[in-house]
Motif scaffolding. Sequence first.
Motif, PDB file in Angstrom:
ATOM      1  N   PRO A  40      -8.845  -2.777   0.022  1.00 39.02           N
ATOM      2  CA  PRO A  40      -7.647  -2.013  -0.378  1.00 39.02           C
ATOM      3  C   PRO A  40      -6.979  -1.328   0.804  1.00 39.02           C
ATOM      4  N   GLY A  44      -3.226  -1.715   2.025  1.00 36.59           N
ATOM      5  CA  GLY A  44      -2.429  -0.505   2.170  1.00 36.59           C
ATOM      6  C   GLY A  44      -1.997  -0.220   3.599  1.00 36.59           C
ATOM      7  N   GLU A 156      -7.612   0.546  -7.537  1.00 40.28           N
ATOM      8  CA  GLU A 156      -7.486   0.777  -6.095  1.00 40.28           C
ATOM      9  C   GLU A 156      -6.522  -0.226  -5.471  1.00 40.28           C
ATOM     10  N   ALA A 160      -2.904   0.642  -3.628  1.00 37.97           N
ATOM     11  CA  ALA A 160      -2.657   0.169  -2.264  1.00 37.97           C
ATOM     12  C   ALA A 160      -1.370  -0.648  -2.203  1.00 37.97           C
ATOM     13  N   HIS A 162       1.153  -0.565  -4.323  1.00 35.00           N
ATOM     14  CA  HIS A 162       2.280   0.314  -4.621  1.00 35.00           C
ATOM     15  C   HIS A 162       2.686   1.121  -3.390  1.00 35.00           C
ATOM     16  N   SER A 163       1.707   1.547  -2.585  1.00 38.95           N
ATOM     17  CA  SER A 163       2.016   2.348  -1.405  1.00 38.95           C
ATOM     18  C   SER A 163       2.861   1.572  -0.399  1.00 38.95           C
ATOM     19  N   GLN A 164       2.748   0.243  -0.391  1.00 37.97           N
ATOM     20  CA  GLN A 164       3.507  -0.588   0.535  1.00 37.97           C
ATOM     21  C   GLN A 164       4.846  -1.035  -0.037  1.00 37.97           C
ATOM     22  N   ARG A 166       6.662   0.773  -2.479  1.00 36.00           N
ATOM     23  CA  ARG A 166       7.240   1.883  -3.259  1.00 36.00           C
ATOM     24  C   ARG A 166       8.757   1.704  -3.407  1.00 36.00           C
ATOM     25  N   ALA A 326      -4.660   5.572  -1.444  1.00 41.40           N
ATOM     26  CA  ALA A 326      -3.529   5.116  -0.628  1.00 41.40           C
ATOM     27  C   ALA A 326      -2.591   6.247  -0.207  1.00 41.40           C
ATOM     28  N   ASP A 327      -3.151   7.431  -0.010  1.00 40.35           N
ATOM     29  CA  ASP A 327      -2.357   8.574   0.443  1.00 40.35           C
ATOM     30  C   ASP A 327      -3.163   9.460   1.378  1.00 40.35           C
TER      31      ASP A 327
END
Length: 364
Positions: A40, A44, A156, A160, A162-164, A166, A326-327
């Motif tokens: 993950p 991420g 997880e 991960a 979603h963080s890339q 967004r 992922a933050d």
Amino acid sequence: MGGGHAHVLLLRKFGEEPLRDVRLTMVSDIEHAAYSGMLPGHIGGVYGWAEMHIDLRRLCSFAGARFIHARACGLDLGRKHVLIGDGTSPLPTDLISINVGGTPCMSTIAGIDQRVIPSKPVSRLLAGWESVKAAARNSMHPPQIVIVGGGAGGVELALAMHSQLRGKAEFIIIQRGPHLLPGHNLRAQRILTRLLRERKLTVITNAQVVEVTPDKVRLNDGRLLTADFIVWATQTAPPAWLAESGLDTTPEGFLRIKPTLQTINYPWIFAAGDVAAIEHQELPKSGVFAVRMAKTLGGNLRAYLSGHGPRDYQPQRYSLSLIGTADGRAVASYGCMAAHSTHFWQWKDRIDRRFMRQFQELPM
């Protein structure tokens, strides 16, 4: 057979303490084994590809083992042969250890096609992830990504990804049961459910995907959901050849093994990791347990070769799970306790990097 977590640790140990008068061979259809703990984080953007992969050829060289890059596809139990899938002659053997990977169970789903991205093997997941990122960059409308499976691994992965992406993609998680993260405590479930809600990932519980159409998935209650990409992250199913080999397996196809990690009725065949089901023990299919099995597996292989009695594998009562969010934070889940902080991500990062260093800094 296989380059799973237990086997890479086994080879590392054999390199430090060689087996005398033994010819050691690894058969694997991959040359670089991914470490699941960093997967993950790689998706991420935290870890590079090389940071999360173990070079099996190099590891075998360190251990004094022959490496055969091929797919093991069966066993001839009578002749004690490993069957190789690319036309290579069967491999005679005196002792076998099986630590092969599986794939998420999808065989009963109508319409499964190439749009479905399985979470295993990792190479297919990463290739699919590249397609998802390209579509998110180039599409005029945010693609909708459906993640099937709401366990710790699926959640997880979703965070991960979603963080890339967004704002460039929409996410839906489909969970078969009433809660995310089955097997984890209620507090961990609540922390991650709240986090997904805050980041606007949709969660649908008590639902199953029963059909995949060219642009949608159908749920068991009749709902149709738009799905530009489908990531399948349900529980792993073992390779079909294990059940066809003549070894005793569970109804799901996992190898039945004794607490000594020896298969039922064949003491010269051992197994560890996700494909193994220890009699009278219910263990999660988790890399944490595969790693812990390595010590017992190595000791019992040596004991078998020297004519000594094997020892039972003693699983820990509780295992610590560190789930990245992922933050720069992670959720720690242990027994009935859970918490979410940057401290736990730093802890997880140290553990994972330390695990990988033992393969990246091999003396040659």
